[in-house]
Scaffold this motif. Structure first.
Motif, PDB file in Angstrom:
ATOM      1  N   VAL A 231      45.500  32.284  39.749  1.00  0.00           N
ATOM      2  CA  VAL A 231      44.182  32.097  40.686  1.00  0.00           C
ATOM      3  C   VAL A 231      43.528  33.112  40.590  1.00  0.00           C
ATOM      4  N   THR A 232      44.064  34.302  40.805  1.00  0.00           N
ATOM      5  CA  THR A 232      42.956  35.395  41.164  1.00  0.00           C
ATOM      6  C   THR A 232      41.932  35.457  40.050  1.00  0.00           C
ATOM      7  N   HIS A 233      42.728  35.453  38.798  1.00  0.00           N
ATOM      8  CA  HIS A 233      41.488  35.712  37.581  1.00  0.00           C
ATOM      9  C   HIS A 233      41.131  34.480  36.760  1.00  0.00           C
ATOM     10  N   TRP A 234      41.161  33.280  37.819  1.00  0.00           N
ATOM     11  CA  TRP A 234      40.692  32.066  37.314  1.00  0.00           C
ATOM     12  C   TRP A 234      39.216  32.097  36.924  1.00  0.00           C
ATOM     13  N   ASP A 235      39.087  31.516  35.745  1.00  0.00           N
ATOM     14  CA  ASP A 235      37.660  31.406  35.011  1.00  0.00           C
ATOM     15  C   ASP A 235      37.442  30.008  34.737  1.00  0.00           C
ATOM     16  N   PRO A 236      36.239  29.511  35.671  1.00  0.00           N
ATOM     17  CA  PRO A 236      36.037  28.095  35.548  1.00  0.00           C
ATOM     18  C   PRO A 236      35.340  27.656  34.297  1.00  0.00           C
ATOM     19  N   HIS A 237      34.972  28.724  33.524  1.00  0.00           N
ATOM     20  CA  HIS A 237      34.169  28.479  32.018  1.00  0.00           C
ATOM     21  C   HIS A 237      35.204  28.197  31.042  1.00  0.00           C
ATOM     22  N   ARG A 238      36.415  28.396  31.260  1.00  0.00           N
ATOM     23  CA  ARG A 238      37.503  28.227  30.251  1.00  0.00           C
ATOM     24  C   ARG A 238      38.227  27.095  30.684  1.00  0.00           C
ATOM     25  N   PRO A 239      38.439  26.288  29.765  1.00  0.00           N
ATOM     26  CA  PRO A 239      39.110  25.007  30.118  1.00  0.00           C
ATOM     27  C   PRO A 239      40.867  25.310  30.129  1.00  0.00           C
TER      28      PRO A 239
END
Length: 569
Positions: A305-313
């Motif tokens: 969750v901390t390093h979540w990137d919305p641009h990566r599915p």
């Protein structure tokens, strides 16, 4: 002969049952003289006095009702040879009939009507009869009248030259031809319509219905009704229905029939589920395709969750029951032709197998003709080899993609390539991969054909495992390891063995032991966790690096160039 004569007379008469009766009487008349030859002299004289007409009538005395028909048949045979008329009914005159048969050519003409007569005259009469020119050259049906004939009941005689008879024959012939032509056209139209609707089977059924005189549409409807009745009876009896019955009736293939049945079942299922409430439908059928859902993930690290990137599915998948166990898999492995380097054994690779992506250490091998797996140090060029890897088990025939990614830092995009491709051959494989082993020793003490050899092994335990192994000296003398010796026996160091040779060896000989030793498969499995790292440095901290990459990094940290410490040749 009597039967043949009767058949010939029937053909000559060419009429109805009365003509056949007259032909039978004529046959009896033909056989009467032959029977009278063996009789008495008195009967022969009586026959000569009375004439052939009396003989003909005497042959049918037993059947009084046939006398007028016999007289009519005799008169029709005489034809135009006599101008007198034949009286009809039971009160005819025998003198008139006798006058008709008194001519010399009359009996000869009657004889030519049978098989014992002149066949040329019969052929001439057959040519004189009018022929039948039909399209199919079918024989004339029973009851067709050709040539001269006489109506016995009405007392009228018709000839072939009669205009009325010719017109009637032509009208019958034209009507028959028109009926046949119309039937052929109807059959062709039914075939075309059936083929356009249901293929060859439907066309054949429609043509057969036309031959039977049944309407093709009515026949097809009747078959559908019968199929429906059979299906209703099968459903009432609880028997499974045949899905191919309708397919055969409609002329469709088995594949189309199965697709139609599947579509019908799917439509029925959807119709039944649409009548349920949402909760019951969700419990029975689950979520439909294209439904938006909310997923709760449990037991995952907080870094996701901390390093979540919305641009990566994020791909979410499921694992089978047997894919959660660990073991050794046997792969058919091949280096990719666009990868610039040769892959070395025991260098870590990142494998993408199904939903899994993990790092492991493969061991390459080739299978010999005796099914022995011989270890390889490098992957072969342009051909397949076997690879043994440890990790989560995958079903056979699962595709595998191998990537040689570094764990020390991000790989430059310009040098990124797929290292190899593979396919799973076997899971939970018990592989025994071996490699060549060459041990060298020297004789310590020689006594005839026996010698104490040292330097081959390092301990007595290791030497005991090679008892019975074959050895050979440089000079070509073969021998066998007999026993492992204890350390200190007659000055032999630890690991010495007693060897028996074919000939006496020398102290200066060198002893070789060639054997195959098993190679251990490293049980390393490191799941790739790049989603737990920041997007700027997508690395795996716990990953294993290649030896070459570690050496290159160490040289960069020391500030020395590669090969700088080596002396010039």
């Amino acid at each position: 002969p009597g039967a043949r004569a009767g058949a010939g007379a029937a053909a000559a008469a060419g009429g109805g049952p009365r003509a056949h009766a007259g032909a039978a009487a004529a046959a009896a008349a033909a056989t009467a003289p032959a029977a009278a030859v063996g009789g008495s002299r008195r009967q022969q004289q009586q026959q000569q006095q009375e004439g052939p007409a009396a003989v003909l009538l005497q042959s049918v005395d037993a059947f009084d009702s046939s006398r007028p028909f016999a007289a009519a048949a005799a008169a029709s045979i005489l034809g135009s040879n006599s101008s007198s008329s034949v009286p009809q009914g039971p009160g005819f005159s025998l003198l008139d009939l006798d006058a008709r048969w008194s001519g010399p050519d009359v009996v000869q003409g009657l004889r030519n009507r049978f098989v014992t007569g002149d066949w040329d005259a019969a052929a001439a009469r057959a040519k004189a009869l009018p022929g039948e020119d039909s399209e199919d050259d079918e024989p004339a049906e029973e009851g067709d009248v050709f040539g001269d004939f006489e109506d016995v009941e009405a007392g009228l005689t018709f000839t072939a030259d009669d205009a009325i008879t010719a017109a009637a024959q032509k009208a019958i012939k034209d009507a028959t031809a028109e009926e046949l032509r119309a039937k052929k056209l109807a059959k062709r139209a039914a075939w075309d319509a059936g083929y356009a609707h249901g293929g060859g089977a439907a066309a054949a059924a429609a043509a057969a219905a036309v031959d039977r005189g049944v309407d093709p549409a009515a026949a097809a409807g009747g078959s559908d009704d019968e199929d429906g009745e059979d299906a209703a009876e099968a459903a009432a009896a609880g028997r499974p229905q045949n899905p191919n019955r309708r397919a055969e009736a409609e002329g469709e293939s088995f594949y189309d029939a199965q697709k139609r049945e599947m579509a019908a079942r799917a439509a029925a299922t959807a119709a039944a589920l649409s009548q349920l409430d949402p909760k019951t439908r969700l419990a029975l059928a689950g979520l439909g395709v294209g439904t938006y859902v909310r997923i709760r993930l449990t037991g995952v690290p907080c870094e996701l969750v901390t390093h979540w990137d919305p641009h990566r599915p994020l791909l979410v998948g499921g694992l089978g029951q047997g894919e959660q166990r660990m073991g050794v898999m046997r792969l058919r492995f091949k280096r990719h032709r666009w990868y610039p380097k040769t892959l070395k054994a025991r260098d870590p690779l990142v494998l993408s197998v199904g939903w899994r992506r993990f790092q492991t250490i493969p061991v390459y091998a080739l299978e010999d003709h005796n099914r022995r797996l011989r270890a390889l140090k490098y992957t072969p060029q342009h051909c397949h080899c076997l690879a043994a890897v440890y990790g989560p088990l995958a079903p056979p025939n699962t595709g595998v993609v191998a990537i040689q990614a570094s764990a020390a830092g991000p790989t430059p995009p310009a040098s990124w390539r797929i290292a190899a491709t593979a396919v799973v051959l076997e899971q939970e494989a018990e592989l025994r991969i071996v490699k060549k082993l060459k041990l060298v020793g020297t004789p310590l003490k020689v006594a005839k054909h026996s010698a104490f050899v040292g330097g081959l092994f390092t301990s007595q335990l290791e030497a005991s495992r090679f008892e019975g192994a074959a050895v050979q000296t440089v000079s070509g003398i073969r021998g066998t390891v007999k026993k492992a010796l204890r350390a200190g026996v007659q000055g032999v160091p630890d690991g010495g063995v007693r060897v028996t040779f074919e000939d006496k060896p020398l102290l200066s000989d060198v002893v070789f032991l060639r054997a195959w030793v098993a190679v251990d498969i490293p049980q390393l499995h490191n799941t790739m966790t790049n989603l737990l790292a920041p997007a700027a440095a997508p690395t795996n901290a716990a990953a294993v690096s290649r030896k070459g990459h570690e050496r290159q990094q160490q040289q960069q940290e020391d500030g020395t160039a590669p090969n700088s410490s080596s002396a010039p040749a």
